[in-house]
Design an enzyme around this catalytic site. Sequence first.
Site, PDB file in Angstrom:
ATOM      1  N   HIS A   1      59.167   8.653  89.676  1.00  0.00           N
ATOM      2  CA  HIS A   1      58.404   8.426  88.524  1.00  0.00           C
ATOM      3  C   HIS A   1      58.092   7.245  88.040  1.00  0.00           C
ATOM      4  O   HIS A   1      58.272   7.171  86.927  1.00  0.00           O
ATOM      5  CB  HIS A   1      58.742   9.615  87.532  1.00  0.00           C
ATOM      6  N   TYR A   2      58.094   6.371  88.900  1.00  0.00           N
ATOM      7  CA  TYR A   2      57.977   4.970  88.232  1.00  0.00           C
ATOM      8  C   TYR A   2      56.812   4.589  87.484  1.00  0.00           C
ATOM      9  O   TYR A   2      55.754   4.790  87.807  1.00  0.00           O
ATOM     10  CB  TYR A   2      58.226   3.877  89.558  1.00  0.00           C
TER      11      TYR A   2
END
Length: 696
Positions: free
Chosen positions: A600-601
């Site tokens: 989930h950058y």
Amino acid sequence: MVVGIAAAGFSAVKIIPAIGGAALKVIPAIGLASAGAGKLAATVTTGVKAATAIIGVGKLAIIPVLIAALAYYHYDVFDPENRPFNIKEVEHEYDFIVVGSGAGGSVVASRLSEIGNWKVLLLEAGGHETEISDVPILSLYLHKSKLDWKYRYLTLCNSFRRTQPQKTACQAMVDKRCCWTRGKVLGGSTVLNTMLYIRGNRRDFDLWEALGNDGWGYEDILPYFKKSEDQRNPYLAKNTRYHSTGGYLTIQDAPYLTPIGPAFLQAAEEQGYDIVDINGEQQTGFAFFQFHQRRASRCSAAKAFLRPARLRKNLHVALFAHVTRVIMDETTKRALGVEFIRNGRKQVVYAKREVILAAGAIGTPHLLMLSGIGPKQHLEQHGIKVIHDSPGVGRNLQDHPAAGGLVFQIDHPVGLVMNRLVNINSAVRYAVTEDGPLTSNIGIEAVGFISTKYANQSDDWPDIEFHLTSASTTSDEQAKIAHGLTDEFYEYMFADVKNKDVFGVFPMLLRPKSRGFMKLQSKNPLRYPLLYHNYFTHPDDIAVLREGVKSAISLIETQALKKFGARFHDRKVPNCRHLEMYTDEYWDCSIRQYTMSIYHYSGTAKMGTADDPFAVVDNQLRVYGVQGLRVIDASIMPTITNGNIVAPVIMIGEKGADMIKSLWLQSTDHFEDYRFKRNDNTTIDSNNQNVDKVPS
């Protein structure tokens, strides 16, 4: 109901030999009329070649059968003509250029092309999604494949993206480097993910607004979640305050559940938690996951938003187009277009109105820096002419780290064990009735949101999310490859429970205080950036996740799970054997060994006010210091949202597209003022059309 080979009208004698050979052997067995055999045979052959090229030969013997069955029973879906057209040659000029086709870019390209007199170009570095990427249970097989940017792996010449080794996390991984998977395919990471649809918490967006980003509070953004949604669960859809039907993105419950899924919810109720709609009024509690899935198959952003727009003459999609930088006018600081590599040739294309970066939280800041927008000193170190000094580019990197390896053995054959459930029978069942174990998202069935002792117990803003699964790392060795675990660690920890019935709980940290960053390795655009995750560098993060681990283990004390004979696989983690089991010190050590990224950058080009030196874009998603350039992807998040992020990024795409429409549709004056006039002050070297090669 189990649909067997015989029940489907297949001859096992005819089908089984196809496993070891070409899928064409299956075609006579399924009784295809000769008239269409030639075209179908060619299509199947292409599909099998694509699948084996992507995930490798011999990994899954059922693939030829699966593709042949899909071709026969769902030829209209299988037919590649249902995909967006890949234009052969890009035109000289468009109104809008969108870079990246993930959850943000697909939405923006689709919505902007709704205006018939706007010409829109979507550039994607990868190719089409495949029949195999559509199958939910095979998502882990896409990691490290040709559909993945492969951020972790590194050769001696640094030709692959990677995270840098850090002592705070990922110590059980190869070279002590975390694996960061990102989609290099039309649809981006929505083609590789597990399709978990979680919008986040209302307080996430109210915080964004409180930080000075007007128009981003929960009540402002809720309509954009609903705009894209086609909720297929009638019990959720009737709550029109939070849900809607008829949008492009199909949201549904899992087509396949094991008995463990309902048991998770029963266990939660025993512990006093509510069963909730996690995308509704209350987040704290447990529920079955909601998925962006359409019947049996993945509903990627490309499938949802681009396929309905495929016949629009004003939308061009160019695949295998690797954008290398934004072309800037050095005098006016206006984005004029982009430079990209396609078919081994450097090309340029110009934008009359705007360039929109939607390349993700790694790709977008990389492009910004290559284009002269970023920290001044860092750009000068690499010989890049500075267009605008923006120190926040590449900073504020956030992710949701999780604790891996929490495996619970059970005594009943009800788990999702790959070598038992993924076979010819399940392949035929998937193709014929669109259900069965192949529709499972690698066993992910339920979700829990809990508040540890570090969260405000009276507030509905949990700090831990549980991924509750009817499988675990031990259920398929592909998990070892996807997570990047060393052979030694995997064998020591899990050898005695491999391919046995288990369930898993993966506690995920929701609001990390640690911040990572990325920086350039070189000004050569084909050299990938250096990525520093900085997991657990803030002491509060490891403390919160430790409490999540303790709560996960407490679930097996419930009667709902005891009836399965649930017990924790309590083998001590290597490098932590000197610590007493179940102590805080042991859990801290364990978490730092088997650290999972949930991919989930976000936050690397954050939205903020003009007086924030680290803000990269304003509340209209326009890049500070330049004109004609926006960012519409997870990069703009000031803080990461409470849950899996694909739903918020699609919302950002919807809202961003409306912002662009609002500007350009209100008056023609903007167009005349905004349209660039090309001159000699651009940053492109028109005399150099050779592609810089990465040394090997």
